[in-house]
Design an enzyme around this catalytic site. Structure first.
Site, PDB file in Angstrom:
ATOM      1  N   CYS A   1       0.824  -1.409  -0.022  1.00 23.38           N
ATOM      2  CA  CYS A   1       0.067   0.056  -0.023  1.00 23.38           C
ATOM      3  C   CYS A   1       0.905   1.242  -0.015  1.00 23.38           C
ATOM      4  CB  CYS A   1      -0.896   0.095   1.221  1.00 23.38           C
ATOM      5  SG  CYS A   1      -2.016  -1.428   1.565  1.00 23.38           S
TER       6      CYS A   1
HETATM    7  C1  BEZ Z   1       0.616  -5.248   2.178  1.00 15.69           C
HETATM    8  O1  BEZ Z   1      -0.477  -4.549   1.929  1.00 15.69           O
HETATM    9  O2  BEZ Z   1       1.556  -4.556   1.851  1.00 15.69           O
HETATM   10  C2  BEZ Z   1       0.397  -6.658   1.976  1.00 15.69           C
HETATM   11  C3  BEZ Z   1      -0.601  -7.321   2.194  1.00 15.69           C
HETATM   12  C4  BEZ Z   1      -0.677  -8.491   2.327  1.00 15.69           C
HETATM   13  C5  BEZ Z   1       0.305  -9.447   2.090  1.00 15.69           C
HETATM   14  C6  BEZ Z   1       1.448  -8.725   1.900  1.00 15.69           C
HETATM   15  C7  BEZ Z   1       1.793  -7.244   1.840  1.00 15.69           C
END
Ligand code: BEZ
Length: 256
Positions: free
Chosen positions: A85
């Site tokens: 994100c």
């Molecule tokens: C993330 O939002 O960065 C993320 C979510 C699930 C697995 C790995 C990273």
């Protein structure tokens, strides 16, 4: 099971501000949000985007008022301070001038609070935007109302909406000035989105609206477009001038 227990299983309680709660009797001072499947809006292309009022990093908004006469891209993020994100929000912030040119407002979301979002934005500015200011609001959907209304969760988390924090999936909704849903995309938490693709689909939607065309596979702005099968050859000639007829149903034209 008692009626009161059943009620507790199907709603969460959200405290309303003290000033308001003083104006009503205690029994009315709680707002209920139902997370029952049958109360969930069904969002299809062409549906009206559900409205909501919510806190964001840029103050409280009414979503439809926020959109105003613009287009909007609403996109969810699993949680604050997560690596994928962080890269996505930084990329969208850097692309915001392009969205501005197209009359599109960006708005992100995760199910955490405003202060957490603001701390996270400092990291995004440090590691992705090269110190440039992060430039669009992030919704603090801590009561998960928006996640519920837009179905931004996995099957498993849908069942957990009442019980605690849930990570949203990577939903994208493109919404037009009439507040209609024009495009949806849903990615799992582990797969980062393609920011250029979001911009590309906005271009395709706006061009289709403006010129009455369709866009072929992998189309990008400036390439030949497709004349919809509903337009006769004579009408196509009058509207677009020259066109290339590969098949009676597959006709390409250039746009000036
Ligand atoms: C993330 O939002 O960065 C993320 C979510 C699930 C697995 C790995 C990273």
């Amino acid at each position: 099971m008692l009626a009161s227990q059943l009620l507790r299983r199907s709603v969460i309680r959200v405290a309303i501000p003290r000033a308001q709660s003083q104006l009503v009797t205690p029994v009315l001072s709680t707002r209920f949000i139902s997370f029952k499947q049958e109360d969930q809006p069904r969002i299809r292309i062409g549906s009206t985007a559900p409205n909501f009022q919510v806190a964001t990093t840029e103050g409280k908004i009414d979503f439809h008022e926020y959109i105003g006469d613009s287009w909007a891209v609403l996109f969810s993020h699993p949680a604050d301070f997560t690596p994928v994100c962080t890269t996505e929000l930084g990329a969208f912030s850097q692309l915001k001038p392009e969205f501005d040119k197209r009359g599109v407002k960006l708005i992100g979301l995760s199910t955490e609070g405003v202060e957490s979002h603001k701390d996270w934005i400092k990291d995004i500015e440090e590691v992705v935007t090269g110190g440039d200011k992060f430039n669009f609001p992030i919704i603090a959907d801590s009561n998960k109302e928006v996640a519920f209304k837009y179905d931004m969760v996995t099957e498993a988390d849908f069942k957990n909406l009442e019980s605690g924090m849930v990570a949203t999936v990577r939903s994208v909704f493109v919404i037009d000035p009439a507040k209609k849903i024009r495009l949806t995309m849903t990615y799992p938490a582990s797969t980062g989105r393609n920011s250029a693709e979001v911009l590309r689909v906005v271009d395709a939607l706006q061009l289709a609206d403006k010129r009455g065309i369709a866009t072929p596979v992998d189309w990008t702005d400036g390439q030949d477009v497709i004349i919809p099968p509903t337009v006769s050859d004579d009408a196509a000639k009058a509207k677009f001038g020259d066109f290339k007829k590969v098949k009676p149903y597959l006709r390409y034209t250039k746009l000036d």
